[in-house]
Motif scaffolding. Structure first.
Motif, PDB file in Angstrom:
ATOM      1  N   ARG A   1     128.153   9.374 110.950  1.00 41.32           N
ATOM      2  CA  ARG A   1     127.772  10.049 112.320  1.00 41.32           C
ATOM      3  C   ARG A   1     127.745   8.780 113.075  1.00 41.32           C
ATOM      4  O   ARG A   1     127.223   7.944 113.198  1.00 41.32           O
ATOM      5  CB  ARG A   1     126.187  10.699 112.109  1.00 41.32           C
ATOM      6  CG  ARG A   1     126.397  11.828 111.240  1.00 41.32           C
ATOM      7  CD  ARG A   1     125.153  12.547 111.358  1.00 41.32           C
ATOM      8  NE  ARG A   1     125.061  13.852 110.494  1.00 41.32           N
ATOM      9  CZ  ARG A   1     125.423  14.929 110.827  1.00 41.32           C
ATOM     10  NH1 ARG A   1     125.447  15.261 112.175  1.00 41.32           N
ATOM     11  NH2 ARG A   1     125.258  15.923 109.921  1.00 41.32           N
ATOM     12  N   GLU A   2     127.945   9.154 114.419  1.00 44.25           N
ATOM     13  CA  GLU A   2     128.029   8.370 115.734  1.00 44.25           C
ATOM     14  C   GLU A   2     126.482   8.187 116.203  1.00 44.25           C
ATOM     15  O   GLU A   2     126.116   9.290 116.685  1.00 44.25           O
ATOM     16  CB  GLU A   2     128.983   8.635 116.706  1.00 44.25           C
ATOM     17  CG  GLU A   2     128.766   7.884 117.954  1.00 44.25           C
ATOM     18  CD  GLU A   2     129.449   6.611 117.612  1.00 44.25           C
ATOM     19  OE1 GLU A   2     129.353   5.515 118.443  1.00 44.25           O
ATOM     20  OE2 GLU A   2     130.327   6.525 116.654  1.00 44.25           O
ATOM     21  N   PRO A   3     126.006   7.204 116.031  1.00 45.42           N
ATOM     22  CA  PRO A   3     124.552   6.888 116.807  1.00 45.42           C
ATOM     23  C   PRO A   3     124.546   6.999 118.187  1.00 45.42           C
ATOM     24  O   PRO A   3     125.071   6.010 118.717  1.00 45.42           O
ATOM     25  CB  PRO A   3     124.070   5.654 115.778  1.00 45.42           C
ATOM     26  CG  PRO A   3     124.966   4.771 115.860  1.00 45.42           C
ATOM     27  CD  PRO A   3     126.350   5.777 115.451  1.00 45.42           C
ATOM     28  N   VAL A   4     123.830   7.772 118.920  1.00 43.94           N
ATOM     29  CA  VAL A   4     123.573   7.875 120.319  1.00 43.94           C
ATOM     30  C   VAL A   4     122.129   8.138 120.381  1.00 43.94           C
ATOM     31  O   VAL A   4     121.325   8.348 119.548  1.00 43.94           O
ATOM     32  CB  VAL A   4     124.362   8.861 121.108  1.00 43.94           C
ATOM     33  CG1 VAL A   4     125.747   9.070 120.654  1.00 43.94           C
ATOM     34  CG2 VAL A   4     123.814  10.428 120.658  1.00 43.94           C
TER      35      VAL A   4
ATOM     36  N   LEU B   1     109.949   7.298 121.895  1.00 47.40           N
ATOM     37  CA  LEU B   1     111.044   7.529 121.122  1.00 47.40           C
ATOM     38  C   LEU B   1     110.568   7.823 119.639  1.00 47.40           C
ATOM     39  O   LEU B   1     109.905   6.959 118.852  1.00 47.40           O
ATOM     40  CB  LEU B   1     111.833   6.171 120.746  1.00 47.40           C
ATOM     41  CG  LEU B   1     112.943   5.987 119.990  1.00 47.40           C
ATOM     42  CD1 LEU B   1     114.108   6.823 120.555  1.00 47.40           C
ATOM     43  CD2 LEU B   1     113.448   4.531 119.800  1.00 47.40           C
ATOM     44  N   GLY B   2     110.990   9.149 119.462  1.00 54.50           N
ATOM     45  CA  GLY B   2     110.122   9.642 118.281  1.00 54.50           C
ATOM     46  C   GLY B   2     110.803  10.508 117.214  1.00 54.50           C
ATOM     47  O   GLY B   2     110.161  11.375 116.460  1.00 54.50           O
ATOM     48  N   ALA B   3     112.200  10.889 117.356  1.00 55.66           N
ATOM     49  CA  ALA B   3     112.707  11.809 116.587  1.00 55.66           C
ATOM     50  C   ALA B   3     114.079  11.587 116.362  1.00 55.66           C
ATOM     51  O   ALA B   3     114.764  10.811 117.090  1.00 55.66           O
ATOM     52  CB  ALA B   3     112.710  13.290 117.156  1.00 55.66           C
ATOM     53  N   VAL B   4     114.599  12.275 115.656  1.00 55.92           N
ATOM     54  CA  VAL B   4     116.130  12.153 115.021  1.00 55.92           C
ATOM     55  C   VAL B   4     116.647  13.378 114.952  1.00 55.92           C
ATOM     56  O   VAL B   4     116.034  14.419 114.038  1.00 55.92           O
ATOM     57  CB  VAL B   4     116.374  11.585 113.965  1.00 55.92           C
ATOM     58  CG1 VAL B   4     117.680  11.195 113.532  1.00 55.92           C
ATOM     59  CG2 VAL B   4     115.859   9.554 114.068  1.00 55.92           C
ATOM     60  N   ILE B   5     117.838  13.832 115.653  1.00 57.64           N
ATOM     61  CA  ILE B   5     118.362  15.190 115.518  1.00 57.64           C
ATOM     62  C   ILE B   5     119.935  14.920 115.090  1.00 57.64           C
ATOM     63  O   ILE B   5     120.665  14.178 115.797  1.00 57.64           O
ATOM     64  CB  ILE B   5     118.325  15.996 116.888  1.00 57.64           C
ATOM     65  CG1 ILE B   5     116.975  16.092 117.213  1.00 57.64           C
ATOM     66  CG2 ILE B   5     119.283  17.231 116.747  1.00 57.64           C
ATOM     67  CD1 ILE B   5     116.791  16.870 118.534  1.00 57.64           C
TER      68      ILE B   5
ATOM     69  N   SER C   1     118.687  -1.382 116.258  1.00 59.97           N
ATOM     70  CA  SER C   1     117.884  -1.875 115.546  1.00 59.97           C
ATOM     71  C   SER C   1     116.394  -1.206 115.445  1.00 59.97           C
ATOM     72  O   SER C   1     115.652  -1.097 114.819  1.00 59.97           O
ATOM     73  CB  SER C   1     117.573  -3.373 115.511  1.00 59.97           C
ATOM     74  OG  SER C   1     116.673  -4.179 114.695  1.00 59.97           O
ATOM     75  N   ILE C   2     115.916  -0.896 116.859  1.00 66.07           N
ATOM     76  CA  ILE C   2     114.562  -0.395 117.213  1.00 66.07           C
ATOM     77  C   ILE C   2     114.647   1.012 116.877  1.00 66.07           C
ATOM     78  O   ILE C   2     113.704   1.453 116.108  1.00 66.07           O
ATOM     79  CB  ILE C   2     114.547  -0.641 118.630  1.00 66.07           C
ATOM     80  CG1 ILE C   2     114.111  -1.889 118.985  1.00 66.07           C
ATOM     81  CG2 ILE C   2     113.171   0.271 119.036  1.00 66.07           C
ATOM     82  CD1 ILE C   2     112.958  -2.546 118.420  1.00 66.07           C
ATOM     83  N   CYS C   3     115.685   1.776 117.138  1.00 65.95           N
ATOM     84  CA  CYS C   3     115.777   3.090 116.489  1.00 65.95           C
ATOM     85  C   CYS C   3     115.579   3.181 115.011  1.00 65.95           C
ATOM     86  O   CYS C   3     115.124   4.400 114.425  1.00 65.95           O
ATOM     87  CB  CYS C   3     117.076   3.713 116.909  1.00 65.95           C
ATOM     88  SG  CYS C   3     117.408   3.964 118.859  1.00 65.95           S
ATOM     89  N   ASP C   4     116.332   2.362 114.250  1.00 68.91           N
ATOM     90  CA  ASP C   4     116.334   2.542 112.811  1.00 68.91           C
ATOM     91  C   ASP C   4     114.893   1.891 112.298  1.00 68.91           C
ATOM     92  O   ASP C   4     114.336   2.475 111.446  1.00 68.91           O
ATOM     93  CB  ASP C   4     117.298   1.307 112.224  1.00 68.91           C
ATOM     94  CG  ASP C   4     118.477   1.743 112.397  1.00 68.91           C
ATOM     95  OD1 ASP C   4     118.976   3.029 112.529  1.00 68.91           O
ATOM     96  OD2 ASP C   4     119.560   0.800 112.264  1.00 68.91           O
ATOM     97  N   LYS C   5     114.107   1.095 113.125  1.00 73.22           N
ATOM     98  CA  LYS C   5     112.756   0.802 113.037  1.00 73.22           C
ATOM     99  C   LYS C   5     111.977   2.040 112.815  1.00 73.22           C
ATOM    100  O   LYS C   5     110.763   1.969 112.055  1.00 73.22           O
ATOM    101  CB  LYS C   5     112.183  -0.228 113.732  1.00 73.22           C
ATOM    102  CG  LYS C   5     110.897  -1.075 113.473  1.00 73.22           C
ATOM    103  CD  LYS C   5     110.633  -2.070 114.518  1.00 73.22           C
ATOM    104  CE  LYS C   5     109.390  -2.633 114.144  1.00 73.22           C
ATOM    105  NZ  LYS C   5     108.918  -3.720 114.876  1.00 73.22           N
ATOM    106  N   VAL C   6     111.964   2.702 113.902  1.00 72.82           N
ATOM    107  CA  VAL C   6     111.136   4.052 114.039  1.00 72.82           C
ATOM    108  C   VAL C   6     111.556   4.861 112.870  1.00 72.82           C
ATOM    109  O   VAL C   6     110.516   5.372 112.369  1.00 72.82           O
ATOM    110  CB  VAL C   6     111.772   4.566 115.358  1.00 72.82           C
ATOM    111  CG1 VAL C   6     110.984   6.007 115.417  1.00 72.82           C
ATOM    112  CG2 VAL C   6     111.544   3.780 116.528  1.00 72.82           C
ATOM    113  N   THR C   7     112.432   4.913 112.436  1.00 70.32           N
ATOM    114  CA  THR C   7     112.802   6.060 111.170  1.00 70.32           C
ATOM    115  C   THR C   7     112.403   5.465 109.789  1.00 70.32           C
ATOM    116  O   THR C   7     112.590   6.033 108.897  1.00 70.32           O
ATOM    117  CB  THR C   7     114.409   6.272 110.937  1.00 70.32           C
ATOM    118  OG1 THR C   7     115.151   5.214 110.699  1.00 70.32           O
ATOM    119  CG2 THR C   7     114.735   6.912 112.461  1.00 70.32           C
ATOM    120  N   VAL C   8     111.945   4.011 109.523  1.00 71.42           N
ATOM    121  CA  VAL C   8     111.160   3.818 108.577  1.00 71.42           C
ATOM    122  C   VAL C   8     110.170   4.294 107.969  1.00 71.42           C
ATOM    123  O   VAL C   8     109.624   4.572 106.901  1.00 71.42           O
ATOM    124  CB  VAL C   8     111.246   2.002 108.621  1.00 71.42           C
ATOM    125  CG1 VAL C   8     110.237   1.598 107.456  1.00 71.42           C
ATOM    126  CG2 VAL C   8     112.649   1.396 108.762  1.00 71.42           C
TER     127      VAL C   8
END
Length: 226
Positions: free
Chosen positions: A75-78, A122-126, A207-214
């Motif tokens: 998937r392309e991350p945006v 910044l609090g979700a992934v869809i 990197s920040i986005c990935d950090k949120v999903t930890v």
């Protein structure tokens, strides 16, 4: 009683043992009669064929690092902003597509969601499926099917374009997230995106986005099966 005449054997020039005919002459075996040596050679050949077959079979097995492995995330991350009102509609089952004036085509997308004020986080992934690209009226029809009355507002949003985008929402996951103030500290500065930002071009932001999903999700839901 007369005993039978013993049959003598002697080696020939090719190393095979041949029966000696009466009178000392050697009786050659017919060419299609197998000897012990023929048997051993045949068995050896069968074993080699078995080894070759096993090697061929093993070479056909899929590699552990097969590029077509379904487990590989392509998937392309945006990063995109979303009004909390529409975010709540997803959880209520009333919003099943994301409508955009401009977007990526022909590929699935992992959308890191910045929820605008008053949440400002910044609090979700869809996860989005490949976008449906069509005329404004057809895109508005998709919106109307999901929620009565929504077609008119979507049409107004995209009516001046030759085509618009409707990306099916496949899965949504919410996390504790990172508030706006902390995002500014982590990145030096942060401005919520107006369109979409391709995160592969911004490794610090990715990197920040990935950090949120930890962190462990607070809730998650599958929308469109995929």
């Amino acid at each position: 009683m007369r005993l039978p005449t013993p049959v003598a054997c002697r080696p020939s020039r090719d190393g095979r043992w041949k029966e000696a005919a009466p009178g000392g002459r050697t009786a050659a075996r017919p060419r299609d009669t197998p000897t012990d040596l023929d048997y051993l050679q045949d068995q050896a050949g069968r074993k080699m064929d078995g080894v070759t077959m096993n090697l061929s079979t093993s070479s056909a097995q899929p590699s552990l690092f097969d590029e077509d492995d379904a487990s590989v995330d392509v998937r392309e991350p945006v990063l995109m902003s979303l009004n909390p009102i529409y975010f709540d509609l997803i959880w209520a089952g009333e919003k099943r597509h994301e409508f955009r004036r401009r977007f990526l085509t022909g590929q699935s997308v992992r959308w890191y969601v910045y929820l605008t004020a008053p949440v400002s986080r910044l609090g979700a992934v869809i996860d989005l499926g490949p976008a449906v690209v069509d005329t404004p009226q057809r895109i508005a029809d998709i919106a109307e099917q999901a929620r009565a009355g929504n077609g008119a507002s979507v049409f107004e949003y995209v009516q001046d374009l030759p085509q618009a985008f409707a990306s099916p929402i496949q899965r949504v996951v919410q996390y504790p997230g990172m508030p706006l103030d902390q995002l500014k500290v982590e990145l030096g500065s942060f401005h919520p995106p107006q369109g979409y930002t391709r995160l592969r071009n911004h490794p610090d932001l990715l990197s920040i986005c990935d950090k949120v999903t930890v962190d462990s999700p607070t809730r998650e839901m599958t929308v469109h099966g995929h």
